[in-house]
Design a protein around this motif. Structure first.
Motif, PDB file in Angstrom:
ATOM      1  N   ASN A  49       0.862  -1.176   0.000  1.00 53.24           N
ATOM      2  CA  ASN A  49       0.000   0.000   0.000  1.00 53.24           C
ATOM      3  C   ASN A  49       0.899   1.226   0.000  1.00 53.24           C
ATOM      4  OD1 ASN A  49      -1.691   2.155   0.530  1.00 53.24           O
ATOM      5  ND2 ASN A  49      -2.742   1.201   2.261  1.00 53.24           N
ATOM      6  N   ARG A  50       1.001   1.885  -1.126  1.00 48.87           N
ATOM      7  CA  ARG A  50       1.922   3.026  -1.275  1.00 48.87           C
ATOM      8  C   ARG A  50       1.674   4.111  -0.239  1.00 48.87           C
ATOM      9  NH1 ARG A  50       3.472   5.862  -7.025  1.00 48.87           N
ATOM     10  NH2 ARG A  50       5.001   7.357  -6.234  1.00 48.87           N
ATOM     11  N   ASN A  51       0.443   4.287   0.156  1.00 50.07           N
ATOM     12  CA  ASN A  51       0.114   5.366   1.080  1.00 50.07           C
ATOM     13  C   ASN A  51       0.734   5.154   2.457  1.00 50.07           C
ATOM     14  OD1 ASN A  51      -1.341   7.908   1.191  1.00 50.07           O
ATOM     15  ND2 ASN A  51      -2.610   6.943   2.758  1.00 50.07           N
ATOM     16  N   LEU A  52       1.080   3.916   2.789  1.00 44.23           N
ATOM     17  CA  LEU A  52       1.738   3.652   4.066  1.00 44.23           C
ATOM     18  C   LEU A  52       3.112   4.311   4.106  1.00 44.23           C
ATOM     19  CD1 LEU A  52       0.890  -0.115   4.644  1.00 44.23           C
ATOM     20  CD2 LEU A  52      -0.268   1.896   5.556  1.00 44.23           C
ATOM     21  N   LEU A  53       3.769   4.385   2.951  1.00 42.62           N
ATOM     22  CA  LEU A  53       5.057   5.071   2.877  1.00 42.62           C
ATOM     23  C   LEU A  53       4.865   6.583   2.838  1.00 42.62           C
ATOM     24  CD1 LEU A  53       6.923   2.870   0.231  1.00 42.62           C
ATOM     25  CD2 LEU A  53       7.278   2.869   2.700  1.00 42.62           C
ATOM     26  N   ARG A  54       3.841   7.009   2.143  1.00 45.12           N
ATOM     27  CA  ARG A  54       3.616   8.442   1.941  1.00 45.12           C
ATOM     28  C   ARG A  54       3.049   9.115   3.190  1.00 45.12           C
ATOM     29  NH1 ARG A  54       0.258   9.536  -3.255  1.00 45.12           N
ATOM     30  NH2 ARG A  54       2.237   8.886  -4.200  1.00 45.12           N
ATOM     31  N   GLN A  55       2.098   8.454   3.849  1.00 47.66           N
ATOM     32  CA  GLN A  55       1.437   9.034   5.021  1.00 47.66           C
ATOM     33  C   GLN A  55       1.389   8.010   6.160  1.00 47.66           C
ATOM     34  OE1 GLN A  55       0.552  12.133   5.187  1.00 47.66           O
ATOM     35  NE2 GLN A  55       0.656  12.743   3.035  1.00 47.66           N
ATOM     36  N   PRO A  56       2.530   7.663   6.734  1.00 43.40           N
ATOM     37  CA  PRO A  56       2.545   6.610   7.768  1.00 43.40           C
ATOM     38  C   PRO A  56       1.735   6.952   9.012  1.00 43.40           C
ATOM     39  CG  PRO A  56       4.649   7.755   7.690  1.00 43.40           C
ATOM     40  CD  PRO A  56       3.875   8.208   6.486  1.00 43.40           C
ATOM     41  N   MET A  57       1.598   8.253   9.315  1.00 41.73           N
ATOM     42  CA  MET A  57       0.883   8.634  10.527  1.00 41.73           C
ATOM     43  C   MET A  57      -0.597   8.286  10.472  1.00 41.73           C
ATOM     44  SD  MET A  57       2.555  12.244  11.740  1.00 41.73           S
ATOM     45  CE  MET A  57       4.279  12.348  12.225  1.00 41.73           C
ATOM     46  N   GLU A  58      -1.120   8.004   9.290  1.00 38.98           N
ATOM     47  CA  GLU A  58      -2.526   7.621   9.177  1.00 38.98           C
ATOM     48  C   GLU A  58      -2.795   6.243   9.779  1.00 38.98           C
ATOM     49  OE1 GLU A  58      -3.944   7.986   5.208  1.00 38.98           O
ATOM     50  OE2 GLU A  58      -3.637  10.166   5.096  1.00 38.98           O
ATOM     51  N   LEU A  59      -1.761   5.413   9.868  1.00 35.10           N
ATOM     52  CA  LEU A  59      -1.930   4.073  10.425  1.00 35.10           C
ATOM     53  C   LEU A  59      -1.090   3.858  11.682  1.00 35.10           C
ATOM     54  CD1 LEU A  59      -3.225   1.251  10.098  1.00 35.10           C
ATOM     55  CD2 LEU A  59      -1.194   0.585   8.802  1.00 35.10           C
ATOM     56  N   TYR A  60       0.114   4.442  11.712  1.00 33.73           N
ATOM     57  CA  TYR A  60       1.037   4.188  12.801  1.00 33.73           C
ATOM     58  C   TYR A  60       1.100   5.381  13.754  1.00 33.73           C
ATOM     59  CZ  TYR A  60       2.543   0.729   9.361  1.00 33.73           C
ATOM     60  OH  TYR A  60       2.578  -0.284   8.441  1.00 33.73           O
TER      61      TYR A  60
END
Length: 353
Positions: A180-191
């Motif tokens: 999921n590319r967005n995990l690299l781009r916006q990690p604060m959304e999940l972590y």
């Protein structure tokens, strides 16, 4: 050029240590780490020289005379200039050599890494001390440390497990993780990147735990599965396929693009290179553009091009070895130092304690 000797126990060197800690290792300009095969070597994962020897032995066992001839044609250059240069400009007609190199490299790195998990967890190396230091230094508002590596192995991931630091790989899931590319781009959304430190890990050349089987791509750390799926493990091996694969494979491309985005000159950061060979022209271009930032390079062997940059620019610091001496280039001046500070263990002793 005048070259001075500097005593690492002198007051002058103490001032240099404090300057480097402030300008290259502090939360205000948290370094982005670029880690090469120098790291794998200190834990026992074979480097390019050992890999070249392994490839040669295995290919010689093949019954395919064309395959053996292709390898033999490149032997002299591989021996004199290394695997990367020796396999440069492979042609479409040599695709069977590319495929065999990829399969053998995957098998070799996977088997080598599998044997040393205990060693990685037990060794308190300079690299693990560096990550722990940066973890404790990171800003309370954003405890993400960015690391890029062309290495296929999982040494960095295992070191992070040892330290209790989470790793953001871009893959999400349990036993079989999806990209999921967005995990690299916006990690604060999940972590939760404020209460605990995370390593955001970019692997633009793939990893031995990435599988792409007929378009079904996933990450797994199950060794049984990985050994069964050797043909489908996603790595970019040395040679002319490197640039092409980096462009057409979506995950490789995302890794490269997202890390390059972080190298924008608008952002506040420094660069720390450890054991990195500067052998990827398409990727190094972005790195060289970022050399306007503070740069710290630790590597036994450093290309002349990089040394010349350091002698021209006061913001680039290099610790390296040449001939019978160990050197430091600091503020565009070259010094002989009495210990090998390019060695991450020695560096950590002096700069981290």
């Amino acid at each position: 050029m005048d070259i001075e000797y500097i005593d690492i126990h002198s007051d002058i060197f103490d001032e240099i240590v404090e300057d480097i800690k402030k300008n290259n290792l502090s939360r205000n300009i948290m370094p982005k780490l670029i880690v090469g095969t120098g790291l794998s070597l200190i834990y026992g994962v074979p480097g390019m020289k050992a890999l070249a020897e392994y490839l040669g032995k295995e290919i010689k066992k093949s019954k395919d005379t064309d395959l053996k001839a292709m390898w033999e044609n490149r032997q002299d250059v591989i021996k004199s200039k290394g695997l990367e240069i020796g396999l440069a400009n492979l042609t479409q007609a040599e695709s069977i050599l590319v495929d065999q190199i990829k399969l053998l490299t995957t098998k070799y790195i996977l088997s080598s890494e599998e044997k040393i998990h205990g060693t990685i967890l037990e060794k308190n190396t300079g690299f693990s001390r560096l990550l722990a230091y940066l973890s404790n230094t990171a800003s309370v508002n954003n405890r993400v440390i960015d690391v890029m590596t062309p290495n296929y192995d999982r040494v960095i991931e295992i070191v992070c497990d040892k330290l209790g630091i989470g790793v953001i790989t871009g893959f999400q899931g349990g036993l079989y993780c999806r990209f999921n590319r967005n995990l690299l781009r916006q990690p604060m959304e999940l972590y939760n990147c404020k209460k605990s430190t995370w390593i955001r890990l970019f692997k633009p050349h793939g990893s031995i735990n990435w599988i792409n089987e007929n378009g079904n791509e996933y990450l797994t750390n199950n060794y049984e599965v990985l050994h069964q799926k050797l043909d489908y493990i996603e790595i970019v091996t040395p040679g002319s396929s490197k640039y092409r694969e980096g462009l057409i494979n979506n995950t490789f491309r995302c890794m490269r693009e997202e890390f390059n985005e972080l190298l924008s000159l608008e952002h506040n950061y420094s660069l720390l290179f450890y054991g990195y060979g500067f052998n990827d022209d398409h990727f190094d271009t972005a790195l060289f553009d970022s050399f306007q930032k503070n740069v710290l390079i630790l590597s036994r062997d450093v290309k002349l091009e990089i040394l010349n940059k350091a002698l021209e620019r006061k913001n680039i610091i290099v610790f390296y070895h040449d001939g019978s001496n160990d050197y430091m280039i600091y503020k565009s001046k070259k010094y002989v130092v009495d210990i090998p500070l390019w060695d991450i263990n020695q560096f950590a002793d002096i700069f981290i304690g």
